[in-house]
Scaffold this motif. Structure first.
Motif, PDB file in Angstrom:
ATOM      1  N   ALA A   4     -19.387 -16.899 -20.589  1.00 24.31           N
ATOM      2  CA  ALA A   4     -19.490 -16.968 -19.055  1.00 24.31           C
ATOM      3  C   ALA A   4     -20.383 -18.253 -18.793  1.00 24.31           C
ATOM      4  N   PHE A   5     -21.346 -18.562 -19.418  1.00 25.69           N
ATOM      5  CA  PHE A   5     -22.201 -19.677 -18.971  1.00 25.69           C
ATOM      6  C   PHE A   5     -21.350 -21.071 -19.084  1.00 25.69           C
ATOM      7  N   PHE A   6     -20.684 -21.139 -19.933  1.00 26.34           N
ATOM      8  CA  PHE A   6     -19.755 -22.299 -19.988  1.00 26.34           C
ATOM      9  C   PHE A   6     -18.618 -22.355 -19.117  1.00 26.34           C
ATOM     10  N   LEU A   7     -18.129 -21.415 -18.917  1.00 28.51           N
ATOM     11  CA  LEU A   7     -16.791 -21.293 -17.904  1.00 28.51           C
ATOM     12  C   LEU A   7     -17.193 -21.050 -16.510  1.00 28.51           C
ATOM     13  N   ALA A   8     -18.172 -20.873 -16.335  1.00 25.58           N
ATOM     14  CA  ALA A   8     -18.978 -21.066 -14.729  1.00 25.58           C
ATOM     15  C   ALA A   8     -19.262 -22.546 -14.544  1.00 25.58           C
TER      16      ALA A   8
END
Length: 398
Positions: free
Chosen positions: A246-250
């Motif tokens: 989620a951190f990288f996709l955000a």
């Protein structure tokens, strides 16, 4: 008024070139309380050029390619506005109308779809045009810089003001372009899409865990069973199927067109995976108890099942895959395997018996078709619900 015909031919020579014409005239009357009741004698014209910015065509071309219908609303002569709009590369700018002829609500509603350029528009008519477009099912963004735009900007779904314009317009606008450059709008739209689309994807990952945890807790209470997962195991799954991806996709760029409703999209992405998790783990617990499998083995098998479903939903949410998304997915899988093998005691991962492994393999194979059919079932349910309400898919996305 009635004397316009005497100057119309001369004025038209300027409006055809896109120039704005100001008429100076002498009024024969002495009282303006009841409007112009006496003769108006033309004295001369002041011609103002309307230069087009170099990047205007590229900006309007971008919005046209994105399926955005551009409407030009102005208080000026419709012929002048049409010519300027044509020079700016706005599609359909040759279709213009004098708003003074739109004297009924029905005419105005028909005109919003038929014409691209509206001239001689009053502030109240601008507001009515926005409402007419909304009634037709459109999402309306209004751009303006003057006091006469305020009514329309307040009713628009999104209002954009120029910092160089009226302070009152800036106060009611949801977005103010500080450099008063409309060519910034494509980058503004791109940033908005990145935020909404990425939050939608990451929110679905978090909602999966919340729904599943609630269903599994209810399951444990009803059957009076111990909760099958250790806190450290939940942390392991959350870290590699939710937190890190989620951190990288955000942060990833995302220019896809936003479709549908945010909460509905999140719920429809999360619910099938959450139900699959609950069904798989619940069935594993019941069968494990029936075949005499130890609680530690069941707990480990349940953790691995949740990881499998978590990576499936992560793959689905990340589609279409690119190098970055594939790298994130592969890295998370590798990280979970590493922690399960070399940090097994920290995350309460134990070796499984033969019975437990057989149960795990059966349910692991079953998770993919269960997730697929639940997704199809919910999609059909949404379709029939929309049809029951009399909405088409296009109206849902408008």
């Amino acid at each position: 008024r009635d004397a316009y015909a005497t100057v119309e031919e001369e004025i038209t020579t300027f409006t055809k070139d896109g120039d704005r014409v100001l008429l100076f005239a002498k009024y024969a009357g002495t009282d303006l309380k009841h409007g112009l009741t006496e003769e108006v004698i033309p004295l001369g014209f002041v011609i103002l050029a309307n230069p087009i910015r170099e990047n205007a065509k590229q900006t309007f071309e971008y919005f046209n390619n994105q399926g955005v219908a551009i409407k030009v609303i102005s208080g000026d002569n419709p012929g002048t506005v049409s010519e300027v709009a044509l020079q700016a590369g706005i599609p359909g700018a040759e279709n213009y109308v004098d708003a003074t002829t739109l004297d009924t609500a029905a005419k105005l509603r028909d005109a919003v779809e038929q014409y691209t350029v509206f001239g001689r528009v009053t502030p109240k008519q601008k507001q009515k045009l926005v409402k007419a477009l909304q009634i037709k099912g459109h999402t309306v963004a209004m751009t303006g810089d003057g006091v006469n735009d305020i009514l329309a900007m307040k009713d628009a779904d999104c209002s954009v003001a120029m910092a160089s314009g009226s302070e009152a317009a800036s106060n009611v606008a949801q977005l103010v372009l500080l450099d008063s450059d409309f060519s910034r709008m494509p980058s503004v739209v791109a940033e908005g899409r990145r935020v909404v689309n990425n939050i939608e994807r990451t929110a679905a990952l978090y909602i999966v865990k919340n729904i599943f945890s609630m269903l599994l807790a209810i399951f444990s209470v009803i059957l009076m069973l111990d909760y099958p997962l250790e806190p450290s195991q939940v942390s392991l799954i959350s870290m590699f199927t939710i937190g890190i991806p989620a951190f990288f996709l955000a942060l990833e760029p995302n220019k896809n067109i936003i479709k549908g409703h945010f909460l509905t999209n999140v719920f429809l992405k999360a619910l099938p995976a959450a139900l699959t998790d609950a069904l798989a783990v619940g069935a594993l617990v019941i069968f494990g108890k029936t075949f005499g499998v130890g609680e530690q083995d069941i707990s480990t098998a349940a953790t691995m099942l949740l990881a499998i479903v978590g990576f499936m939903i992560l793959y689905k949410i990340s589609a279409p895959m690119n190098k970055l998304r594939a790298g994130i997915l592969g890295g998370c899988i590798a990280g979970l395997l590493f922690c399960s093998i070399y940090l097994n005691q920290l995350f309460a991962i134990t070796g499984m018996t033969t019975k437990c492994i057989m149960l795990f393999v059966v349910f692991a194979i079953a998770t993919e078709p269960v997730l697929r059919y639940l997704t199809i079932l919910l999609g059909k349910g949404r379709f029939y619900y929309r049809r029951l309400r009399g909405k088409t898919p296009l109206e849902e996305e408008a």
